[in-house]
Enzyme design. Structure first.
Site, PDB file in Angstrom:
ATOM      1  N   LYS A  45     100.894  15.323 -67.669  1.00 19.14           N
ATOM      2  CA  LYS A  45     101.200  14.161 -66.822  1.00 19.14           C
ATOM      3  C   LYS A  45     102.719  13.941 -66.736  1.00 19.14           C
ATOM      4  O   LYS A  45     103.253  13.707 -65.664  1.00 19.14           O
ATOM      5  CB  LYS A  45     100.536  12.882 -67.390  1.00 19.14           C
ATOM      6  CG  LYS A  45      99.028  12.981 -67.542  1.00 19.14           C
ATOM      7  CD  LYS A  45      98.431  11.662 -67.991  1.00 19.14           C
ATOM      8  CE  LYS A  45      98.782  11.247 -69.406  1.00 19.14           C
ATOM      9  NZ  LYS A  45      98.191  12.096 -70.464  1.00 19.14           N
TER      10      LYS A  45
ATOM     11  N   ARG B 148     105.187  20.949 -77.630  1.00 18.04           N
ATOM     12  CA  ARG B 148     105.960  20.052 -76.755  1.00 18.04           C
ATOM     13  C   ARG B 148     107.309  19.648 -77.349  1.00 18.04           C
ATOM     14  O   ARG B 148     107.414  19.313 -78.522  1.00 18.04           O
ATOM     15  CB  ARG B 148     105.134  18.799 -76.471  1.00 18.04           C
ATOM     16  CG  ARG B 148     105.854  17.772 -75.627  1.00 18.04           C
ATOM     17  CD  ARG B 148     104.918  16.885 -74.897  1.00 18.04           C
ATOM     18  NE  ARG B 148     104.022  16.127 -75.758  1.00 18.04           N
ATOM     19  CZ  ARG B 148     103.034  15.387 -75.290  1.00 18.04           C
ATOM     20  NH1 ARG B 148     102.793  15.334 -73.999  1.00 18.04           N
ATOM     21  NH2 ARG B 148     102.270  14.712 -76.112  1.00 18.04           N
TER      22      ARG B 148
ATOM     23  N   ARG C  35      93.985  10.945 -81.151  1.00 18.33           N
ATOM     24  CA  ARG C  35      94.380  10.611 -79.775  1.00 18.33           C
ATOM     25  C   ARG C  35      93.333  11.135 -78.794  1.00 18.33           C
ATOM     26  O   ARG C  35      93.013  10.473 -77.804  1.00 18.33           O
ATOM     27  CB  ARG C  35      95.749  11.231 -79.449  1.00 18.33           C
ATOM     28  CG  ARG C  35      96.896  10.403 -79.993  1.00 18.33           C
ATOM     29  CD  ARG C  35      98.165  11.194 -80.087  1.00 18.33           C
ATOM     30  NE  ARG C  35      98.721  11.572 -78.812  1.00 18.33           N
ATOM     31  CZ  ARG C  35      99.677  12.500 -78.673  1.00 18.33           C
ATOM     32  NH1 ARG C  35     100.159  13.128 -79.730  1.00 18.33           N
ATOM     33  NH2 ARG C  35     100.149  12.784 -77.498  1.00 18.33           N
TER      34      ARG C  35
ATOM     35  N   ARG D 284     107.869  14.971 -80.687  1.00 16.11           N
ATOM     36  CA  ARG D 284     107.408  13.593 -80.907  1.00 16.11           C
ATOM     37  C   ARG D 284     106.687  13.480 -82.241  1.00 16.11           C
ATOM     38  O   ARG D 284     105.896  14.356 -82.588  1.00 16.11           O
ATOM     39  CB  ARG D 284     106.447  13.199 -79.784  1.00 16.11           C
ATOM     40  CG  ARG D 284     107.140  12.656 -78.562  1.00 16.11           C
ATOM     41  CD  ARG D 284     106.200  12.507 -77.396  1.00 16.11           C
ATOM     42  NE  ARG D 284     104.924  11.894 -77.723  1.00 16.11           N
ATOM     43  CZ  ARG D 284     103.995  11.621 -76.825  1.00 16.11           C
ATOM     44  NH1 ARG D 284     104.196  11.887 -75.554  1.00 16.11           N
ATOM     45  NH2 ARG D 284     102.859  11.080 -77.181  1.00 16.11           N
TER      46      ARG D 284
ATOM     47  N   ARG E 104      94.875   2.910 -69.624  1.00 14.96           N
ATOM     48  CA  ARG E 104      94.299   3.702 -70.718  1.00 14.96           C
ATOM     49  C   ARG E 104      92.890   3.228 -71.084  1.00 14.96           C
ATOM     50  O   ARG E 104      92.242   3.826 -71.932  1.00 14.96           O
ATOM     51  CB  ARG E 104      95.169   3.503 -71.914  1.00 14.96           C
ATOM     52  CG  ARG E 104      95.953   4.519 -72.680  1.00 14.96           C
ATOM     53  CD  ARG E 104      96.106   5.898 -72.310  1.00 14.96           C
ATOM     54  NE  ARG E 104      96.685   6.673 -73.377  1.00 14.96           N
ATOM     55  CZ  ARG E 104      97.907   7.172 -73.365  1.00 14.96           C
ATOM     56  NH1 ARG E 104      98.701   6.995 -72.350  1.00 14.96           N
ATOM     57  NH2 ARG E 104      98.334   7.890 -74.382  1.00 14.96           N
TER      58      ARG E 104
HETATM   59  P1  AMP Z   1     101.703   8.944 -74.372  1.00 14.45           P
HETATM   60  O1  AMP Z   1     103.191   9.100 -74.389  1.00 14.45           O
HETATM   61  O2  AMP Z   1     101.180   8.499 -73.034  1.00 14.45           O
HETATM   62  O3  AMP Z   1     100.994  10.154 -74.916  1.00 14.45           O
HETATM   63  O4  AMP Z   1     101.375   7.748 -75.378  1.00 14.45           O
HETATM   64  C1  AMP Z   1     101.674   7.818 -76.752  1.00 14.45           C
HETATM   65  C2  AMP Z   1     100.944   6.703 -77.486  1.00 14.45           C
HETATM   66  O5  AMP Z   1     101.398   5.429 -77.010  1.00 14.45           O
HETATM   67  C3  AMP Z   1      99.439   6.682 -77.290  1.00 14.45           C
HETATM   68  O6  AMP Z   1      98.769   7.550 -78.194  1.00 14.45           O
HETATM   69  C4  AMP Z   1      99.113   5.209 -77.563  1.00 14.45           C
HETATM   70  O7  AMP Z   1      99.152   4.941 -78.960  1.00 14.45           O
HETATM   71  C5  AMP Z   1     100.310   4.509 -76.942  1.00 14.45           C
HETATM   72  N1  AMP Z   1     100.082   4.176 -75.498  1.00 14.45           N
HETATM   73  C6  AMP Z   1     100.686   4.757 -74.420  1.00 14.45           C
HETATM   74  N2  AMP Z   1     100.286   4.192 -73.288  1.00 14.45           N
HETATM   75  C7  AMP Z   1      99.386   3.239 -73.623  1.00 14.45           C
HETATM   76  C8  AMP Z   1      98.601   2.320 -72.883  1.00 14.45           C
HETATM   77  N3  AMP Z   1      98.639   2.271 -71.551  1.00 14.45           N
HETATM   78  N4  AMP Z   1      97.771   1.491 -73.581  1.00 14.45           N
HETATM   79  C9  AMP Z   1      97.729   1.501 -74.922  1.00 14.45           C
HETATM   80  N5  AMP Z   1      98.436   2.356 -75.697  1.00 14.45           N
HETATM   81  C10 AMP Z   1      99.267   3.221 -75.053  1.00 14.45           C
END
Ligand code: AMP
Length: 216
Positions: A13, A127, A170, A159, A88
């Site tokens: 994404k 990554r 996740r 990360r 999410r």
């Molecule tokens: P991402 O960078 O999108 O992979 O997000 C990393 C982490 O941030 C996720 O595993 C969640 O813990 C948190 N997170 C990101 N976006 C959301 C969202 N829209 N709602 C809730 N938690 C989020």
């Protein structure tokens, strides 16, 4: 147009979002990136967020809502947002519909990147993100080189939640809470499914075709 980039962790994404931004003059709103900025502040809220991210759990909807509303209410981003990693869960999706209507905007489509779990894990473990320019690379599939990256390689970081333990939870969170949203958008006729295992440029070509047809 406002677009949702949808898919499990590691589906690409962020990478596709960056490419869309440069070709379509849109703004990428990654809730994950915004949350990681909060974590860096090392205040109470940041620590609460970090604990949840490290466990692979979702951050409470209210915190996300406060981040989203700041962007959706900003005229600078009017009808030109790519949502990456949001919504999410179903509650966030319903909230987004309400906000889109409140700020008289439109949701044009949901691009769903489909990738098998085995590939996702490899992608996540490879990554690397540049902390200076924000671009995303992959040690195995798309390494940073002089041709695709102009910052010093020392800015490339892994990360903290891209480790074997967190990946499993996740993915579970994705299956349980995030995947059910697909049905919600299917019913609104907004869903476009894309093979996310193809080459980066091939996926992007497909996305360009979809977005061009929406603009026409
Ligand atoms: P991402 O960078 O999108 O992979 O997000 C990393 C982490 O941030 C996720 O595993 C969640 O813990 C948190 N997170 C990101 N976006 C959301 C969202 N829209 N709602 C809730 N938690 C989020």
């Amino acid at each position: 147009m406002n677009i949702i980039l949808f898919g499990p962790p590691g589906a690409g994404k962020g990478t596709q979002g960056d490419k869309i931004v440069s070709s379509f003059n849109l703004f990428k709103l990654s809730t994950g990136d915004l949350l990681r900025e909060e974590v860096k502040k090392k205040n109470e809220l940041g620590l609460e967020i970090k604990a949840l991210i490290d466990k692979g759990k979702l951050v409470p909807d209210e915190i996300i809502y406060n981040l989203i509303i700041k962007i959706l209410s900003n005229k600078k981003f009017y009808n030109r947002i790519i949502f990456d990693g949001y919504p999410r869960n179903l509650n966030q999706a319903k909230n987004l519909d309400i906000l889109i209507e409140k700020y008289k905007q439109k949701l044009s489509c949901v691009l769903s990147l489909k990738v098998d779990k085995e590939i996702l894990i490899k992608r996540i473990l490879g990554r690397q993100t540049c902390t200076k320019c924000g671009l995303i690379f992959n040690k195995f599939f798309y390494p940073a080189t002089e041709n695709n990256h102009s910052c010093d390689p020392r800015y490339l970081e892994i990360r903290p939640d891209d480790n074997n333990d967190t990946i499993a939870s996740r993915y579970e969170t994705y299956l349980k809470e995030t995947a059910p949203i697909l049905d919600f958008y299917q019913k609104q006729n907004l869903l476009h499914e894309i093979n996310g295992t193809a080459e980066i440029d091939q996926i992007f070509n497909e996305i360009q075709g979809i977005l061009a047809s929406l603009e026409a």
